[in-house]
Design a protein around this motif. Structure first.
Motif, mmCIF file in Angstrom:
data_model
loop_
_atom_site.group_PDB
_atom_site.id
_atom_site.type_symbol
_atom_site.label_atom_id
_atom_site.label_comp_id
_atom_site.label_asym_id
_atom_site.label_seq_id
_atom_site.Cartn_x
_atom_site.Cartn_y
_atom_site.Cartn_z
ATOM 1 N N THR A 33 0.839 -1.176 0.000
ATOM 2 C CA THR A 33 0.000 0.000 0.000
ATOM 3 C C THR A 33 0.870 1.220 0.000
ATOM 4 O O THR A 33 2.072 1.158 0.128
ATOM 5 C CB THR A 33 -0.914 0.022 1.235
ATOM 6 O OG1 THR A 33 -0.080 0.002 2.402
ATOM 7 C CG2 THR A 33 -1.860 -1.162 1.265
ATOM 8 N N ALA A 37 -10.682 -3.912 -2.541
ATOM 9 C CA ALA A 37 -11.012 -4.299 -1.166
ATOM 10 C C ALA A 37 -9.966 -5.242 -0.585
ATOM 11 O O ALA A 37 -9.604 -5.136 0.591
ATOM 12 C CB ALA A 37 -12.394 -4.952 -1.131
ATOM 13 N N SER A 82 -6.040 -3.332 -0.390
ATOM 14 C CA SER A 82 -5.867 -2.077 0.336
ATOM 15 C C SER A 82 -5.884 -2.357 1.829
ATOM 16 O O SER A 82 -6.727 -3.122 2.311
ATOM 17 C CB SER A 82 -6.987 -1.090 -0.011
ATOM 18 O OG SER A 82 -7.008 -0.809 -1.394
ATOM 19 N N GLN A 99 -8.594 2.044 2.712
ATOM 20 C CA GLN A 99 -9.652 1.655 1.782
ATOM 21 C C GLN A 99 -10.452 2.857 1.299
ATOM 22 O O GLN A 99 -10.819 2.925 0.120
ATOM 23 C CB GLN A 99 -10.568 0.629 2.443
ATOM 24 C CG GLN A 99 -9.962 -0.761 2.513
ATOM 25 C CD GLN A 99 -10.860 -1.749 3.224
ATOM 26 O OE1 GLN A 99 -11.762 -1.353 3.958
ATOM 27 N NE2 GLN A 99 -10.613 -3.033 3.028
ATOM 28 N N ASP A 115 -8.354 4.585 -1.324
ATOM 29 C CA ASP A 115 -8.162 3.799 -2.541
ATOM 30 C C ASP A 115 -9.455 3.664 -3.334
ATOM 31 O O ASP A 115 -9.443 3.727 -4.570
ATOM 32 C CB ASP A 115 -7.600 2.420 -2.182
ATOM 33 C CG ASP A 115 -6.147 2.484 -1.741
ATOM 34 O OD1 ASP A 115 -5.559 3.583 -1.819
ATOM 35 O OD2 ASP A 115 -5.598 1.458 -1.310
ATOM 36 N N THR A 159 -16.598 1.228 1.045
ATOM 37 C CA THR A 159 -15.867 0.862 2.251
ATOM 38 C C THR A 159 -16.825 0.441 3.357
ATOM 39 O O THR A 159 -16.544 -0.500 4.115
ATOM 40 C CB THR A 159 -15.014 2.046 2.727
ATOM 41 O OG1 THR A 159 -14.297 2.570 1.618
ATOM 42 C CG2 THR A 159 -14.037 1.613 3.791
ATOM 43 N N ARG A 194 -16.458 -3.282 5.034
ATOM 44 C CA ARG A 194 -16.127 -3.436 6.453
ATOM 45 C C ARG A 194 -17.238 -4.095 7.243
ATOM 46 O O ARG A 194 -16.984 -4.782 8.235
ATOM 47 C CB ARG A 194 -15.804 -2.073 7.059
ATOM 48 C CG ARG A 194 -14.524 -1.473 6.501
ATOM 49 C CD ARG A 194 -14.181 -0.168 7.185
ATOM 50 N NE ARG A 194 -12.913 0.359 6.701
ATOM 51 C CZ ARG A 194 -12.351 1.475 7.153
ATOM 52 N NH1 ARG A 194 -12.963 2.177 8.069
ATOM 53 N NH2 ARG A 194 -11.195 1.875 6.676
#
Length: 451
Positions: A7, A126, A129, A134, A137, A328, A332
């Motif tokens: 990353t 997903a 990152s 996230q 990105d 995101t 998550r």
């Protein structure tokens, strides 16, 4: 100890993915208006054009979840060239079609290809990152879509209107060119997916039921926020020309206003990380939806063109937040092993919004007036702001494994870190009441909203 995904700034895989997405989205943005013009040239009426356009969104509704499940337990990269080939094929064959049923069929193929590409690309972002990156990105990834949406319609308009009014020939040319533009995405797809350690793939421990995914706190909110933002973008693009016609705003000016909106969305996604650091993701998502709702409803007011330009610029900036942060949120909140399926459900919601929102807007506009749909969209965005206040479900990523020299058992009187992942025989430490009040500083640093 497994190495973390690469990353940080300058990651080539993400840049290549953005470039490929820009070509694919640009081709779709060229092709969709060209399909409508081509259908008109073949004798379609307004209803037939709507049906052909709807097939683009309806066909992926039945394939999104199976594709997401396949991606959860396998590699993501193969979906990208498959999507490019389907988009290119759908564009080219739409340009060569000589009947309306064939146009509808190839429009559906184009929509299926776009779905394949987006599911594969979002799943790569997903997976590769880091949790704390996230949001940034996904924001950078969606720049590709904004670039395609900015350039594609302009290019289609130039090709279709610049050939002496022969609508059938010029629309077919635009579709063939869009097929070539999409094919250019293949040049940027190398090395976008990293091999896992030892070549291992995600384990297919069992399918997580769709009901379980939708029941995870944060997933429904992410889907509904994405639907509200995408519907606002689509209706703004479709109905601003109608509003302009009623207010005697020239079509060229309307085009510039829409381009200004798209440029502001790109600008927002370029500065996503500083905004997150300044406000935190929950406050940023809620504030952006709230402002977008007020501004979207404000489009219905009879304001001057300069004021409308400022409103659309701010509106575009606010709309740029919702899509990446909703990605995101869904990633998550989704159960482990079902993140690609959750992203597919989010795309299914987007497609439902793309079908239902124009239909509802058309009914409202016919009954009340062309500006009325913007008030409805404003209300929807205000509702999305309320969903943003509820939080994003499971926001804390799993704790990082401790250093190899860390003790396997905490010493008396100290605050323990996570147990050594490699020592399965050692039971996890159970903090007492006094220790439980001490926060793990690493968990606080990983909290997206704490920044």
């Amino acid at each position: 100890m497994a190495s973390a995904p690469r990353t940080g700034p300058g990651r080539g895989w993400l840049l290549r993915l953005v470039i490929a997405f820009a070509f694919a989205q640009g081709a779709v943005s060229m092709a969709r208006p060209a399909v409508s013009y081509r259908a008109l040239a073949l004798g379609a009426d307004e209803t037939a054009v709507g049906v052909i356009a709807g097939v683009y969104a309806l066909l992926p509704l039945f394939t999104a979840v199976p594709l997401g499940r396949r991606t959860d337990h396998g590699r993501c990269a193969p979906l990208l060239p498959l999507g490019v080939l389907l988009i290119s094929g759908g564009c080219a064959l739409s340009g060569l079609a000589s009947s309306l049923p064939a146009m509808a069929a190839w429009s559906g193929v184009m929509g299926l290809g776009h779905l394949c590409f987006v599911i594969g690309a979002q799943s790569i972002v997903a997976r590769q990152s880091a949790p704390a990156e996230q949001d940034r990105d996904f924001g950078h990834f969606t720049i590709g879509a904004s670039l395609g949406q900015l350039v594609g319609p302009v290019a289609a308009g130039a090709l279709i209107s610049g050939q002496g009014g022969a609508l059938g020939r010029t629309s077919a040319l635009a579709l063939l060119v869009s097929a070539g533009v999409c094919a250019l995405a293949l040049t940027s797809l190398w090395g976008v997916e990293h091999r896992r350690e030892g070549g291992a793939r995600p384990q297919a421990a069992g399918r997580v039921p769709v009901r379980t995914i939708l029941g995870a706190r944060g997933v429904p909110a992410g889907i509904l926020i994405s639907m509200a933002v995408l519907s606002a973008t689509d209706i703004l693009t479709a109905y601003l020309p109608v509003v302009g016609e009623h207010r005697s705003i020239a079509p060229a000016t309307v085009g510039l206003l829409l381009s200004l909106r798209a440029a502001a969305t790109i600008a927002c996604r370029l500065v996503m990380k500083p905004l997150l650091r300044l406000l935190g993701r929950r406050a940023l998502l809620t504030t952006s939806c709230l402002l977008a709702g007020v501004l979207c409803a404000g489009v219905a007011l009879p304001v001057s063109v300069p004021v409308l330009a400022v409103m659309l610029a701010v509106l575009g900036f606010c709309l740029g937040v919702g899509q990446p942060l909703s990605m995101t949120t869904v990633v998550r909140a989704a159960p482990d092993g079902a993140r690609s399926t959750a992203l597919a459900l989010r795309l299914t919601g987007n497609r439902l919004g793309q079908v239902a929102a124009p239909a509802a807007a058309g009914l409202i506009a016919g009954a009340v007036g062309a500006a009325a749909p913007f008030v409805l969209l404003g209300a929807g965005l205000l509702g999305a702001a309320g969903l943003g206040l509820r939080g994003d479900g499971r926001t804390e990523p799993p704790p990082a494994p401790p250093p190899e020299d860390a003790p396997t058992r905490p010493e008396a009187g100290t605050v323990p870190g996570p147990p050594d992942a490699g020592d399965e025989a050692v039971p996890p430490f159970r903090p007492g009441p006094s220790e439980g009040r001490v926060a793990d500083p690493r968990a606080r640093m990983a909290e997206p909203g704490s920044g």
